[in-house]
Design an enzyme around this catalytic site. Structure first.
Site, PDB file in Angstrom:
ATOM      1  CD  GLU A  15      48.740  45.027  44.397  1.00  0.00           C
ATOM      2  OE1 GLU A  15      48.543  46.237  44.657  1.00  0.00           O
ATOM      3  OE2 GLU A  15      48.986  44.173  45.264  1.00  0.00           O
ATOM      4  CD  GLU A  54      42.524  42.952  47.498  1.00  0.00           C
ATOM      5  OE1 GLU A  54      42.623  43.063  48.728  1.00  0.00           O
ATOM      6  OE2 GLU A  54      43.514  42.806  46.739  1.00  0.00           O
TER       7      GLU A  54
END
Length: 315
Positions: free
Chosen positions: A142, A215
């Site tokens: 991430e 996302e």
């Protein structure tokens, strides 16, 4: 008589015996297979798995990829956040998933705290994750946008240069939820934010990342980024314009009967099935209808039993 055929047979046998390649009847999907599907326009499938059982389910479904995600912190271990997950606990689950045998390519998260301390620390932990099992094919990391997160960009550059396949995760990144002011859709209200996300994806592609996870970004944004990249995008809450989709297994199978994000489709309710089954078990035991002697019990030969009875009677 020529000895060449015989020598060829001996050498062939030698190569097979000492080959470094493991012979496995189940062929694992490779990154090249994923890229081929992507180029052919086939939508890619990915699902999380956190243990031997859920990984077997995903393999048997013929899903393209398994993600061992740090979401297991909340869906399997009862933590309040992914940031609570200890690295050692996470590695335990990675090894459990990798003990399964099946075709799905395995991607593993780098959980919060495993790479932020320094480049050396992050590289060391990345290598450790890859060494947990030969089944670990890629790491997922991430990161923020390139404009704000030069550190993670540099880490990914270092990993790619070392031959470690990386799937960067951009957009909403749960590990950074505090800095993002919560779990909110990203790049939806500001053109500059959209441009930052787009340019981040391009720069990650230039580094050598083989795919990119998006996302919680608007459908138009994800579709545009996907159209401009030469690598596949995997979406979660990013609409149908990405190259593939990923969902959390506990969400899509409703394993906890929790509220789920709007982008999740529940395909079944395993919690309801499990609870109702356990209730029936409780009822059967308390009413003495389980176990049934003819169906669930083992037998002893009659002559052995009679021998035992006679021995007891003679005591």
């Amino acid at each position: 008589m020529s000895c060449i055929p015989r020598m060829h047979s001996v050498l062939t046998s030698f190569r097979r015996h000492y080959s470094a390649h493991i012979q496995d009847s189940i062929r694992r999907i490779t990154i090249q297979d994923i890229q081929k599907k992507y180029k052919n326009g086939t939508h890619l499938t990915m699902c999380t798995a956190y243990d031997y059982i859920t990984a077997n389910w995903v393999h048997k479904s013929q899903c393209d990829m398994i993600l061992v995600g740090d979401s297991l912190a909340m869906t399997s271990l009862g933590y309040d956040s992914t940031t609570d997950l200890p690295f050692d606990e996470f590695k335990y689950h990675v090894k459990s998933v990798c003990r399964t045998r099946g075709p799905s390519l395995i991607v593993v998260d780098m959980p919060f705290g495993s790479f932020e301390q320094s480049l050396e620390f992050g590289i060391s932990n990345a290598v450790e994750l890859m060494k947990l099992s030969s089944g670990v094919t890629s790491l997922k990391i991430e990161m923020g946008t390139y404009a704000k997160d030069k550190y993670t960009f540099q880490l990914i550059k270092e990993l790619c240069s070392r031959g470690i396949p990386v799937m960067p995760h951009i957009g909403l990144t749960p590990q950074r939820a505090h800095s993002l002011s919560g779990f909110k859709v990203q790049a939806s209200k500001d053109a500059t934010a959209i441009r930052d996300l787009y340019e981040t994806a391009l720069k990650l592609q230039e580094l050598g990342c083989w795919s990119c996870l998006l996302e919680c970004v608007p459908h138009k944004v994800a579709s545009f980024i996907t159209s401009k990249l030469r690598i596949p995008t995997i979406g979660i809450g990013a609409g149908g314009g990405t190259s593939g989709q990923v969902l959390v297994v506990a969400d899509m199978l409703d394993m906890q009967n929790n509220r789920v994000p709007r982008f999740v489709k529940k395909y079944n309710s395993l919690e309801n099935i499990a609870v109702e089954s356990l209730k029936k078990y409780n009822e059967d035991v308390t009413t003495n209808t389980f176990p049934e002697t003819d169906l669930h019990a083992f037998k002893v030969k009659e002559d052995v039993w009679q021998d035992f009875v006679s021995q007891i009677e003679n005591i």
